[in-house]
Scaffold this motif. Structure first.
Motif, PDB file in Angstrom:
ATOM      1  N   PRO A 270       0.694  -1.003  -0.086  1.00  0.00           N
ATOM      2  CA  PRO A 270      -0.514   0.215  -0.222  1.00  0.00           C
ATOM      3  C   PRO A 270       0.689   1.227  -0.316  1.00  0.00           C
ATOM      4  CG  PRO A 270      -1.155  -2.088   1.535  1.00  0.00           C
ATOM      5  CD  PRO A 270       0.216  -2.078   1.172  1.00  0.00           C
ATOM      6  N   ALA A 271       1.836   1.832   0.471  1.00  0.00           N
ATOM      7  CA  ALA A 271       2.609   2.108   0.680  1.00  0.00           C
ATOM      8  C   ALA A 271       3.148   3.095  -1.090  1.00  0.00           C
ATOM      9  CB  ALA A 271       4.009   1.986   1.501  1.00  0.00           C
ATOM     10  N   LEU A 272       3.448   1.844  -1.989  1.00  0.00           N
ATOM     11  CA  LEU A 272       3.501   2.133  -3.288  1.00  0.00           C
ATOM     12  C   LEU A 272       2.127   3.409  -3.939  1.00  0.00           C
ATOM     13  CD1 LEU A 272       5.271  -1.088  -5.002  1.00  0.00           C
ATOM     14  CD2 LEU A 272       6.214   1.338  -3.435  1.00  0.00           C
ATOM     15  N   LEU A 273       1.461   3.125  -3.154  1.00  0.00           N
ATOM     16  CA  LEU A 273      -0.168   3.783  -4.046  1.00  0.00           C
ATOM     17  C   LEU A 273       0.503   5.587  -4.335  1.00  0.00           C
ATOM     18  CD1 LEU A 273      -2.601   2.475  -1.699  1.00  0.00           C
ATOM     19  CD2 LEU A 273      -2.490   2.414  -4.546  1.00  0.00           C
ATOM     20  N   VAL A 274       2.237   6.059  -3.303  1.00  0.00           N
ATOM     21  CA  VAL A 274       2.150   7.587  -3.752  1.00  0.00           C
ATOM     22  C   VAL A 274       2.414   8.020  -5.460  1.00  0.00           C
ATOM     23  CG1 VAL A 274       4.251   7.037  -3.088  1.00  0.00           C
ATOM     24  CG2 VAL A 274       4.042   8.998  -2.798  1.00  0.00           C
ATOM     25  N   TYR A 275       3.247   5.838  -6.267  1.00  0.00           N
ATOM     26  CA  TYR A 275       3.543   6.745  -6.974  1.00  0.00           C
ATOM     27  C   TYR A 275       1.941   6.672  -8.039  1.00  0.00           C
ATOM     28  CZ  TYR A 275       8.239   5.760  -5.530  1.00  0.00           C
ATOM     29  OH  TYR A 275       9.286   5.547  -5.087  1.00  0.00           O
ATOM     30  N   PRO A 276       0.996   6.064  -8.172  1.00  0.00           N
ATOM     31  CA  PRO A 276      -0.258   6.645  -9.227  1.00  0.00           C
ATOM     32  C   PRO A 276      -0.741   7.252  -8.572  1.00  0.00           C
ATOM     33  CG  PRO A 276      -0.177   4.087  -7.628  1.00  0.00           C
ATOM     34  CD  PRO A 276       0.844   4.909  -7.107  1.00  0.00           C
ATOM     35  N   ALA A 277      -1.228   8.059  -7.410  1.00  0.00           N
ATOM     36  CA  ALA A 277      -1.661   9.391  -6.844  1.00  0.00           C
ATOM     37  C   ALA A 277      -0.884  10.660  -7.389  1.00  0.00           C
ATOM     38  CB  ALA A 277      -1.611   8.884  -5.168  1.00  0.00           C
ATOM     39  N   ALA A 278       0.783  10.272  -6.919  1.00  0.00           N
ATOM     40  CA  ALA A 278       1.195  11.534  -8.094  1.00  0.00           C
ATOM     41  C   ALA A 278       1.034  11.479 -10.040  1.00  0.00           C
ATOM     42  CB  ALA A 278       2.704  11.048  -7.629  1.00  0.00           C
ATOM     43  N   LEU A 279       1.142  10.173 -10.397  1.00  0.00           N
ATOM     44  CA  LEU A 279       0.715   9.895 -11.810  1.00  0.00           C
ATOM     45  C   LEU A 279      -0.840  10.592 -12.318  1.00  0.00           C
ATOM     46  CD1 LEU A 279       1.525   9.514 -14.627  1.00  0.00           C
ATOM     47  CD2 LEU A 279       0.430   6.710 -14.039  1.00  0.00           C
ATOM     48  N   PHE A 280      -1.345  10.793 -11.634  1.00  0.00           N
ATOM     49  CA  PHE A 280      -2.993  10.890 -11.436  1.00  0.00           C
ATOM     50  C   PHE A 280      -2.515  12.877 -11.756  1.00  0.00           C
ATOM     51  CE2 PHE A 280      -7.284  12.146 -10.389  1.00  0.00           C
ATOM     52  CZ  PHE A 280      -7.834  12.166 -11.147  1.00  0.00           C
ATOM     53  N   ALA A 281      -1.880  13.282 -10.606  1.00  0.00           N
ATOM     54  CA  ALA A 281      -1.560  14.660 -10.182  1.00  0.00           C
ATOM     55  C   ALA A 281      -1.618  15.422 -11.185  1.00  0.00           C
ATOM     56  CB  ALA A 281      -1.293  14.656  -8.784  1.00  0.00           C
ATOM     57  N   VAL A 282      -0.334  14.785 -12.404  1.00  0.00           N
ATOM     58  CA  VAL A 282       0.614  15.409 -12.891  1.00  0.00           C
ATOM     59  C   VAL A 282      -0.414  15.686 -14.493  1.00  0.00           C
ATOM     60  CG1 VAL A 282       2.422  14.955 -14.330  1.00  0.00           C
ATOM     61  CG2 VAL A 282       3.047  14.691 -11.829  1.00  0.00           C
ATOM     62  N   CYS A 283      -1.017  14.265 -14.529  1.00  0.00           N
ATOM     63  CA  CYS A 283      -1.700  13.567 -15.724  1.00  0.00           C
ATOM     64  C   CYS A 283      -2.850  15.092 -15.691  1.00  0.00           C
ATOM     65  CB  CYS A 283      -1.835  12.873 -15.805  1.00  0.00           C
ATOM     66  SG  CYS A 283      -1.128  11.202 -16.127  1.00  0.00           S
ATOM     67  N   LEU A 284      -3.594  14.922 -15.096  1.00  0.00           N
ATOM     68  CA  LEU A 284      -4.088  16.278 -14.494  1.00  0.00           C
ATOM     69  C   LEU A 284      -4.119  17.308 -14.527  1.00  0.00           C
ATOM     70  CD1 LEU A 284      -7.535  16.398 -13.763  1.00  0.00           C
ATOM     71  CD2 LEU A 284      -6.449  17.069 -11.496  1.00  0.00           C
ATOM     72  N   ALA A 285      -3.056  17.845 -14.008  1.00  0.00           N
ATOM     73  CA  ALA A 285      -2.353  18.894 -14.050  1.00  0.00           C
ATOM     74  C   ALA A 285      -1.860  19.581 -16.208  1.00  0.00           C
ATOM     75  CB  ALA A 285      -1.324  19.549 -13.583  1.00  0.00           C
ATOM     76  N   LEU A 286      -1.363  18.015 -16.927  1.00  0.00           N
ATOM     77  CA  LEU A 286      -0.479  18.308 -18.104  1.00  0.00           C
ATOM     78  C   LEU A 286      -1.507  18.360 -18.601  1.00  0.00           C
ATOM     79  CD1 LEU A 286       2.982  17.575 -16.269  1.00  0.00           C
ATOM     80  CD2 LEU A 286       2.291  19.961 -17.204  1.00  0.00           C
ATOM     81  N   LEU A 287      -1.723  17.097 -19.062  1.00  0.00           N
ATOM     82  CA  LEU A 287      -2.886  16.294 -20.248  1.00  0.00           C
ATOM     83  C   LEU A 287      -4.244  16.486 -20.161  1.00  0.00           C
ATOM     84  CD1 LEU A 287      -0.820  12.871 -20.010  1.00  0.00           C
ATOM     85  CD2 LEU A 287      -0.448  14.973 -20.729  1.00  0.00           C
ATOM     86  N   ASP A 288      -5.237  17.387 -18.627  1.00  0.00           N
ATOM     87  CA  ASP A 288      -6.251  17.603 -18.666  1.00  0.00           C
ATOM     88  C   ASP A 288      -6.563  19.468 -18.900  1.00  0.00           C
ATOM     89  OD1 ASP A 288      -8.906  17.723 -18.385  1.00  0.00           O
ATOM     90  OD2 ASP A 288      -9.235  15.696 -17.369  1.00  0.00           O
ATOM     91  N   LEU A 289      -6.072  20.164 -17.631  1.00  0.00           N
ATOM     92  CA  LEU A 289      -6.124  21.248 -17.127  1.00  0.00           C
ATOM     93  C   LEU A 289      -5.492  22.344 -18.156  1.00  0.00           C
ATOM     94  CD1 LEU A 289      -6.134  21.334 -13.685  1.00  0.00           C
ATOM     95  CD2 LEU A 289      -8.214  21.313 -15.200  1.00  0.00           C
ATOM     96  N   LEU A 290      -4.522  21.875 -17.933  1.00  0.00           N
ATOM     97  CA  LEU A 290      -3.711  22.611 -19.812  1.00  0.00           C
ATOM     98  C   LEU A 290      -4.098  22.812 -20.651  1.00  0.00           C
ATOM     99  CD1 LEU A 290      -0.505  24.524 -19.835  1.00  0.00           C
ATOM    100  CD2 LEU A 290       0.134  22.684 -20.492  1.00  0.00           C
ATOM    101  N   PRO A 291      -4.023  21.559 -21.460  1.00  0.00           N
ATOM    102  CA  PRO A 291      -5.011  22.033 -22.650  1.00  0.00           C
ATOM    103  C   PRO A 291      -5.813  21.965 -22.534  1.00  0.00           C
ATOM    104  CG  PRO A 291      -4.415  19.283 -22.485  1.00  0.00           C
ATOM    105  CD  PRO A 291      -3.987  20.067 -21.122  1.00  0.00           C
TER     106      PRO A 291
END
Length: 370
Positions: A270-291
């Protein structure tokens, strides 16, 4: 006594009847394949600026073919390859479900009669499992072949538009509306708006795909090997294509991806969940809100109102299906330019002029230089 028609009048009536009959036939073909032709129109406008650059060094036909082979064809091949991989992963039952759903959405036939015959034959034999696989494969093959046919027709339409658009423009000016007439101004403004919107979409796809490539490969460098993103380049390209759909944008790719990685991380540690969470945040910012908030208004909405463009992209698929992504903006441009050039004059009973008389700030100017 009713006057008889002269030979000239009878000849004109015959010619008009023939013209009307052929026009009805063409309208039927266009209606039956409207999605294919609109897709071809999108490919034409999306690749036209690149074709114009290639045309400086190559003949028209060669530049048109090179543009499609270098730009449009690889995009279709990529999408097709991902579909094939998905088919392999889903198995026979998954293929049948997806094929039926996609066929209903796209409005294409899956070749049900041959499949039904094979399934009936399978029920009467001892080789039901094998025949069931053959039946499912036949249905999937029919669906893919039908989709490939529509893609080929769209590419052919785009090729001849790229190669012969100058001749079409000359014919229009010589036989339909001379330069300086209202209809010519209307057609010119529509052409420029479609070029801006459709080519802007192609640029947006490229930019989002490039950003997604950096994000996905960067994640693979930082995350543990067990959480590595599979086929990151292909997924990045699909994220770029998903940017065609406003509001949805890259969610259709990165949301399932992060959920998949989160499930793997939760089972492992469960400690590895930080990686998918970080990926989601980056994708939301760069691949969603920015476009949506920065790139799209500056690329596809430079001339046409951004809100109207977004509305056309949202309502188009809802009303028309998959081709509504391209048909919605087409209807928007046709309507906006009609309002800008002719509607005010029509409702006031004035003569229509080639000048923009309403909504000057939300569309292309027909008098501006290309």
């Amino acid at each position: 006594m009713t006057p008889e028609l002269s030979d000239v009048d009878r000849s004109r009536v015959g010619w008009w009847a023939l013209t009307l009959g052929i026009a009805v036939a063409f309208a039927f073909v266009l209606f039956a394949l409207v999605g294919t032709f609109v897709l071809g129109l999108f490919v034409y406008y999306g690749t036209r600026p690149l074709d114009r650059r290639f045309r400086r060094h190559l003949p028209k036909g060669v530049s048109a073919g090179f543009t499609l082979v270098a730009i449009a064809l690889p995009a279709f091949v990529l999408v097709g390859s991902v579909v094939v991989v998905a088919v392999q992963e889903l198995g026979p039952e998954g293929v049948e479900t997806v094929a039926q759903t996609a066929g209903s959405y796209a409005g294409v036939s899956l070749g049900e009669d041959p499949v039904a015959e094979l399934q009936t034959l399978a029920a009467d034999t001892d080789t039901g499992t094998a025949m069931g696989v053959v039946a499912t494969g036949a249905g999937a093959l029919s669906f893919l072949a039908d989709g490939l046919l529509h893609v080929v027709i769209a590419l052919v339409v785009a090729f001849y538009l790229l190669r012969d658009d100058d001749h079409l423009r000359s014919w229009f000016e010589n036989n339909v509306a001379d330069e300086g007439e209202p209809l010519h101004a209307y057609a010119t403004a529509v052409d420029r708006d479609l070029g801006t919107i459709y080519f802007g979409n192609v640029l947006l796809i490229g930019l989002v795909a490039a950003l997604a490539t950096v994000v996905y490969h960067g994640f693979n460098l930082l995350a543990p090997p067990s959480l590595a993103i599979p086929v990151p380049t292909a997924l990045a390209m699909l994220t770029g294509f998903a940017s065609l759909i406003p509001i949805v944008v890259g969610k259709v790719v990165y949301v399932p991806l992060t959920l998949y990685l989160a499930a793997i991380a939760f089972r492992a540690d469960p400690a590895l969940l930080v990686y998918p969470a970080a990926l989601f945040a980056v994708c939301l910012a760069l691949l969603d809100l920015l476009p949506m908030t920065y790139l799209l208004p500056r690329i596809a909405g430079r001339k046409t109102h951004v809100g109207l463009v977004l509305l056309a992209y949202v309502l188009g698929p809802v009303l028309f299906g998959w081709y509504g992504l391209f048909f919605g903006p087409l209807l928007l441009v046709l309507g906006v330019q009609l309002v800008r050039i002719a509607f005010t004059e029509l409702i006031h009973g004035d003569g229509v002029t080639p000048y923009v008389t309403a909504a000057e700030s939300i569309g292309a100017d027909p008098e501006a230089e290309d």
